[in-house]
Design an enzyme around this catalytic site. Sequence first.
Site, PDB file in Angstrom:
ATOM      1  NE  ARG A   1      -3.232  -0.376   3.071  1.00  0.00           N
ATOM      2  CZ  ARG A   1      -3.878  -0.063   4.190  1.00  0.00           C
ATOM      3  NH1 ARG A   1      -3.482  -0.553   5.356  1.00  0.00           N
ATOM      4  NH2 ARG A   1      -4.892   0.772   4.158  1.00  0.00           N
TER       5      ARG A   1
ATOM      6  N   GLY B   1      -7.138   8.087  -3.950  1.00  0.00           N
ATOM      7  CA  GLY B   1      -7.231   7.491  -5.268  1.00  0.00           C
ATOM      8  C   GLY B   1      -6.048   7.751  -6.172  1.00  0.00           C
TER       9      GLY B   1
ATOM     10  CG  HIS C   1     -12.476   9.903  -7.523  1.00  0.00           C
ATOM     11  ND1 HIS C   1     -12.793  10.845  -8.471  1.00  0.00           N
ATOM     12  CD2 HIS C   1     -11.170  10.081  -7.209  1.00  0.00           C
ATOM     13  CE1 HIS C   1     -11.705  11.553  -8.733  1.00  0.00           C
ATOM     14  NE2 HIS C   1     -10.709  11.121  -7.994  1.00  0.00           N
TER      15      HIS C   1
ATOM     16  CB  SER D   1      -4.279  52.308   2.462  1.00  0.00           C
ATOM     17  OG  SER D   1      -4.907  51.137   2.027  1.00  0.00           O
TER      18      SER D   1
ATOM     19  CE1 TYR E   1      -7.300  49.255   5.977  1.00  0.00           C
ATOM     20  CE2 TYR E   1      -6.368  50.682   7.684  1.00  0.00           C
ATOM     21  CZ  TYR E   1      -6.735  50.467   6.365  1.00  0.00           C
ATOM     22  OH  TYR E   1      -6.554  51.441   5.435  1.00  0.00           O
TER      23      TYR E   1
HETATM   24  P1  ADP Z   1      -6.150   3.835  -0.493  1.00  0.00           P
HETATM   25  O1  ADP Z   1      -5.094   4.803  -0.125  1.00  0.00           O
HETATM   26  O2  ADP Z   1      -6.555   3.923  -1.909  1.00  0.00           O
HETATM   27  O3  ADP Z   1      -7.291   3.842   0.477  1.00  0.00           O
HETATM   28  P2  ADP Z   1      -5.247   1.478   0.834  1.00  0.00           P
HETATM   29  O4  ADP Z   1      -3.816   1.157   0.941  1.00  0.00           O
HETATM   30  O5  ADP Z   1      -5.879   2.036   2.045  1.00  0.00           O
HETATM   31  O6  ADP Z   1      -5.460   2.406  -0.418  1.00  0.00           O
HETATM   32  O7  ADP Z   1      -5.985   0.164   0.388  1.00  0.00           O
HETATM   33  C1  ADP Z   1      -7.290   0.173  -0.065  1.00  0.00           C
HETATM   34  C2  ADP Z   1      -8.090  -0.876   0.611  1.00  0.00           C
HETATM   35  O8  ADP Z   1      -7.495  -2.139   0.465  1.00  0.00           O
HETATM   36  C3  ADP Z   1      -8.193  -0.710   2.114  1.00  0.00           C
HETATM   37  O9  ADP Z   1      -9.201   0.167   2.464  1.00  0.00           O
HETATM   38  C4  ADP Z   1      -8.529  -2.104   2.566  1.00  0.00           C
HETATM   39  O10 ADP Z   1      -9.898  -2.335   2.486  1.00  0.00           O
HETATM   40  C5  ADP Z   1      -7.793  -2.946   1.572  1.00  0.00           C
HETATM   41  N1  ADP Z   1      -6.579  -3.431   2.224  1.00  0.00           N
HETATM   42  C6  ADP Z   1      -5.389  -2.840   2.294  1.00  0.00           C
HETATM   43  N2  ADP Z   1      -4.526  -3.575   3.015  1.00  0.00           N
HETATM   44  C7  ADP Z   1      -5.210  -4.650   3.428  1.00  0.00           C
HETATM   45  C8  ADP Z   1      -4.886  -5.781   4.228  1.00  0.00           C
HETATM   46  N3  ADP Z   1      -3.691  -5.948   4.759  1.00  0.00           N
HETATM   47  N4  ADP Z   1      -5.840  -6.697   4.420  1.00  0.00           N
HETATM   48  C9  ADP Z   1      -7.068  -6.534   3.893  1.00  0.00           C
HETATM   49  N5  ADP Z   1      -7.431  -5.513   3.147  1.00  0.00           N
HETATM   50  C10 ADP Z   1      -6.519  -4.566   2.919  1.00  0.00           C
HETATM   51 MG    MG Z   2      -7.170   3.579   2.354  1.00  0.00          MG
HETATM   52 MG    MG Z   3      -5.721   3.500  -3.912  1.00  0.00          MG
END
Ligand code: ADP
Ligand code: MG
Ligand code: MG
Length: 887
Positions: free
Chosen positions: A96, A105, A468, A777, A864
């Site tokens: 992530r 997004g 989004h 001013s 001001y």
């Molecule tokens: P974004 O920044 O787009 O929200 P994330 O990294 O939060 O991306 O991931 C999106 C979604 O993926 C999370 O909200 C979650 O539902 C799912 N997710 C991420 N990591 C895990 C994990 N370790 N186990 C289960 N679901 C996950």
């Molecule tokens: Mg997220």
């Molecule tokens: Mg994402």
Amino acid sequence: MTKWVYTFGNGAAEGRALDHEMLGGKGANLAEMCSLGLPVPPGLTITADACSAYYRDGRRIADEVRAQVLSGIASIEAVTGRRFGAGNSPLLLSVRSGARVSMPGMMDTVLNLGLNDETVQALGHDAGDARFAWDSYRRFIQMYADVVMGLDNEVFEEILEDEKARHGYEYDTEMTASEWQHVVHLYKAVLEEELGEEFPQDPQVQLWGAVGAVFSSWMSARAVTYRHLHNIPESWGTAINIQAMVFGNLGNSSATGVAFTRNPSTGEKSLYGEFLVNAQGEDVVAGIRTPQSITEEARISSGSDRPSMEKLMPEAFKEFVAICDRLEAHYLDMQDIEFTIERGTLWMLQTRSGKRSTRAAMKIAVDMVDEKMITEEQAVLRIEPSSLDQLLHPTIDPRVAREVIGTGLPASPGAASGEIVFTAEEAVMAEEEGRKVILLRVETSPEDIHGMHAAEGILTTRGGMTSHAAVVARGMGIPCVVGAGTMRIDLRNERLIGMGVTLKKGDIITIDGSAGQVLKGEVPMVQPALSGDFGRIMEWADRVRRMTVRTNADTPADARAARSFGAEGIGLCRTEHMFFEGERIHVMREMILAEDEAGRRTALDRLLPMQREDFESLFNVMHGLPVTIRLLDPPLHEFLPKTDEEIADVAAAMNMDATALRQRVDALHEFNPMLGHRGCRLAISYPEIVEMQARAIFEAAVQAARETGAAVVPEIMVPLVGLRSELDYVKERIDAIARDVMTEADMRIDYLVGTMIELPRAALRAHIIAEAAEFFSFGTNDLTQTTFGISRDDASAFIPTYQRKGIIEHDPFISLDFDGVGELIRIATERGRRTRADMKLGICGEHGGDPASIHFCEGIGLDYVSCSPFRVPIARLAAAQAAIKAR
Ligand code: ADP
Ligand code: MG
Ligand code: MG
């Protein structure tokens, strides 16, 4: 050795003390939640520094980083008792992205990493659910192919739709294990066909592929655009979180969801969120199935008959509510939370300060003060001043009948009318042409951002409150309705089919982002009341504010509006309009075209009563508050006709020869009017103009004092002074008239004579000018023009290029140039005060309503700021925040 990787899990986090800079927002908060003992799947965070190193090394992941990641994964294995890519209980990972500030997004996430043809079997055995294992595998292939291998999602969507249709299924959840297995087979085949390579089976290859892709996504076109729009530096880079997967798609006791601890649209204190049974994270945002409510209360008020999480999973729900309270109490702010339930067990996957509408921000801040969570000053600091703009937006007049042609979710408050367009490009084009549009999409994606910016409002037919479109619109303060499922968009024919109507591109609709309604045509709107939460925040702000906030107002109507927004005086009354309106322009032209002083005075005598009346009504509205009046500023040819046609008309009306008029117009022509015969230069050439204006002001002051009982102290401002002798000359005329009027009226009038500082010479000679001037001013519009030597009217030809090429960061006409123009203001302030310690100092350029510039003004101790009426509340709040931060 540099530490590139920080682990978390099992109630501990290596990076707890580190901030968002190193770990990114997501990583820092995962570490924090872990340390609080909340259920977080174990994982590790690769620092944002590693991202910078990745780019420094020509997009290579350094060996040292790889080694640390692998040892981090070993500790995830230890906590979970699973092995990455092998064994009977395979460990799957999510990879992530997570930058310092959330970029919704923008960056990509890969789930279920570690699956291949072998581990999918083991996972199925281990979970006792083969369907789940194959479902996870097809998700993984699709995401990985998209994010890492660059293969568009659509080919997979098509395959899936075909398969579902073949079996007569409506939802993904109806697919069986062997059907998913077949989908996996088809996915791999299409991938090989499209890319000429196999889907990587080696989990290590998958891992580094995903890490590289997340780092690379930092420079993707949409991330770059988002950073540009939000002023996020490129140098920050993104951190990466690698975390053990937990599964929301493990049958009907599993689920995934997102929630806000308070309602992000209204601010109401009630848990607000959506979840999906038997699903994985991305399903909720993608709008594949319509999500269900988390609380019973929300379910009932939405009229849905699909059960809430409270009803379906009472245990997990109870735990979740307790955690939400705990997180709010810890962060002292409304949280935006992502979670998953795996076979009844709750897992927290993310928390952050939730984005919210301005109305919600106000309510939440005020409620938190009442709940004794934060102080009044903290509440004041919580509101982004420029976001007040949203509240100053009109809403639909409650008295008019509504012709509703569609309903959806109220995603972002306020109402807007405009022509309908179906693409972001059309919205941008329309904005350039000055047309107002509502952008219509099935759902929006980051590619639509520029079009969303250009639109008055956004309407989508799919998606929930966390889609989004909803998130982005709230952030931008644009009215938005999402998930208007009662309407259909026919893209091919550019039609919107609503309840009983079909509209085509260019037809006008109104959306009500507070009610979630779509209305036909344009609808009357009303201005919002500035009471309630808004009023309380402003009251607290006013209590700590040091600078006064005045307004730039030329007419009683402007002045009245500004007072209702809390203006404490007029900082700039431009008098030119008093020479333009109605009959006056003819008299003004007579004055300009007169042969001699006597002729000019005859015309000015006729203008006098009109101007006096203007000032009188202005003073009456301001009721004793200070009013700064600027003497006539623009060059005289602005009052004369320009084209041959206009000249002929005017000549006829004035009983004058057209050729003679043309000659006079030509004689007044200037090569560079901005630097020409204007400002105090006019007053020196034609002192009778000043005398008329001064008389009008003083006589009006006498009248207003008699009528309202509140004495006005007019502040007469001489424009474009560069030399003290200029000011002396004009001031002498003003003082003489003041004496005359006081004698005639037998009444004492207090008044000030000062100058606008809008030339570098005036700033540098401020100590000398201050011997004559009782106030300064800063006219920062002209001061910016004259400091840069850039004409504001011509700047648009090259300022955007300058910005694009990184020559300057901000347009200096929008955000004050602190280094150059600011330096002159600082010099003038110091030198002016050296001569006259109690000198009143203010700013009346466009910048007077810009929060960053207001902070600057606080810093150098101005008395001001003055801005347009609608920006007065913004300036009050910004000035209060500046005062708090200056302590
Ligand atoms: P974004 O920044 O787009 O929200 P994330 O990294 O939060 O991306 O991931 C999106 C979604 O993926 C999370 O909200 C979650 O539902 C799912 N997710 C991420 N990591 C895990 C994990 N370790 N186990 C289960 N679901 C996950
Ligand atoms: Mg997220
Ligand atoms: Mg994402």
